[in-house]
Structure formats: C-alpha cells, structure tokens
Motif scaffolding. Structure first.
Motif, short mmCIF file in Angstrom:
data_model
loop_
_atom_site.label_atom_id
_atom_site.label_comp_id
_atom_site.label_asym_id
_atom_site.label_seq_id
_atom_site.Cartn_x
_atom_site.Cartn_y
_atom_site.Cartn_z
N THR A 179 70.16 -25.63 -19.61
CA THR A 179 70.20 -24.38 -18.85
C THR A 179 69.02 -24.29 -17.90
O THR A 179 67.95 -24.85 -18.14
CB THR A 179 70.17 -23.14 -19.77
OG1 THR A 179 68.96 -23.15 -20.54
CG2 THR A 179 71.36 -23.08 -20.69
N ARG A 181 67.23 -20.91 -16.03
CA ARG A 181 67.28 -19.45 -15.95
C ARG A 181 66.10 -18.93 -15.15
O ARG A 181 65.01 -19.50 -15.19
CB ARG A 181 67.32 -18.81 -17.34
CG ARG A 181 66.07 -18.96 -18.17
CD ARG A 181 66.19 -18.24 -19.51
NE ARG A 181 67.13 -18.89 -20.41
CZ ARG A 181 68.22 -18.30 -20.89
NH1 ARG A 181 68.49 -17.05 -20.56
NH2 ARG A 181 69.01 -18.96 -21.72
N GLN A 189 74.33 -22.94 -16.77
CA GLN A 189 74.48 -23.78 -17.95
C GLN A 189 75.17 -25.09 -17.57
O GLN A 189 76.15 -25.09 -16.82
CB GLN A 189 75.30 -23.06 -19.02
CG GLN A 189 75.53 -23.87 -20.28
CD GLN A 189 76.28 -23.09 -21.33
OE1 GLN A 189 76.39 -21.86 -21.26
NE2 GLN A 189 76.80 -23.79 -22.31
#
Length: 208
Positions: A179, A181, A189
């Motif tokens: 992932t 973020r 993802q």
C-alpha cells in the motif's frame, strides 16, 4: 530517463517523442537507439508529493524485481530501491528509481554526507543514520527541492516528506510493497497473484 538529455538540456523539441493509440509515452534516444515506453495506470493526488504508478520499459535497463522476480524490464514509479555498494574507493550507494534511472551517491568527507552527481539528482544528498532496527529509518535522501525520502536498512523506501510536512507512507508485506497512503487517509493498494502484480486499487475512491 531522468538523467538523459531530455531532462538535462531542458529542450522543448525532443526528437522521437510520441504517443501510441493507447496513451503510451514513447521516447527514443537518437544517440544510442534506446527505446523507453511509459504508461501511467494510476494517479494519487496529495497535498504534498503526488503518487503515480507509471510503468516503464527501458530497453537499456536491467531486469528488476518490480513484479517480484519475473525478469521483466517493466518497472513502476513507487518501486524505488536503495542499495549499499563497495568498490576501491569505499562505500557508496545506488538508488534505482521506478523508470530504471540509476543514481550514485558517493561520500563527501567535507559534509559527512553521500552526494549524487548524476543528472537531475546532482543536488541530492544521502545521510546514513547508522540504524539497523525493524521498521526504523536508516537512510535519508534529501532532494534538490528538500523533499526527504526515508529508507529502511533493507533499501525499501518507507516514507517521503515534503517541506510542508505532507507524507506518503509505503507499507510492505515481507519485501513486497502492498500500500501507499498519504496523511489524509487516501490509500492505493497493490494486489498480487503468485509473483505477479495483477491489480492496483484506489481504496478511497473504490476504483481500480
């Protein structure tokens, strides 16, 4: 391609630059015949540094582990690797970016930092923090715009931070990037089947 004449000369007339009917960006280096094909699959806008998944096929590059061992020359933007090397001059570092571009960092005794003299990375520095702990930052690369790239001892990038403190966090399962973020909660993802990357999902927007 970041350290080629396309970027270094800052020209607006790159010979051989073209787009295919599928939106691929195609570059041909007329001095050596190198063919580079790029395609952007995902764009994650962020308050700080944006995250792209741009696949690159660099004909003069080396096979890499972007898709975990299938021997391909296709690589993706988030898959940045840092490796410690040794030669007759001592320790130095190599950073290979997602498009196959390789940057070398050699030690400068005057500053106590490793410095890059390659292409557009000529003003980048690397600091070895002498740390070897699980999930800890061991190396910090500071780019010309003062963005910090933080790496684990294994050479995996784990965080980037811009001058305003905006972050991108890279999370792994074993050595595989799973992932990316940002600090607003936006998540990308990566999904694998066996050793191959098969899908990229924007969890926040529900798109893929």
């Amino acid at each position: 391609i970041l350290d080629t004449s396309l970027f270094l000369l800052n020209r607006t007339d790159p010979t051989g630059n073209a787009n295919s009917t599928h939106g691929d960006a195609i570059f041909i280096n007329v001095s050596n015949g190198n063919l580079v094909v790029q395609h952007t699959d995902m764009y994650l806008p962020s308050q700080g540094e944006d995250s792209l998944l741009t696949r690159t096929n660099n004909a003069r590059g080396v096979p890499n582990d972007t898709q975990q061992g299938n021997g391909t020359r296709w690589s993706g933007t988030p898959f940045v690797r840092l490796e410690e090397r040794q030669d007759n001059n001592g320790t130095y570092f190599e950073m290979r970016r997602g498009d196959g571009t390789l940057f070398l960092y050699r030690f400068n005794a005057d500053t106590g930092l490793y410095e890059s003299n390659d292409g557009v990375g000529a003003y980048e520095t690397l600091e070895d923090l002498n740390v070897n702990k699980p999930n800890a930052v061991a190396y910090v690369i500071t780019r010309a715009d003062q963005t910090r790239l933080e790496f684990h001892k294994s050479g995996r990038i784990i965080r980037s931070v811009d001058t305003n403190g905006n972050e991108l966090i890279y999370e792994y399962q074993s050595s595989r990037l799973m992932t990316v973020r940002d600090d607003t909660g936006h998540v990308i993802q990566y999904e694998f089947q066996g050793n191959k990357l098969v899908r990229v999902v924007d969890e926040t927007e529900g798109t893929q």
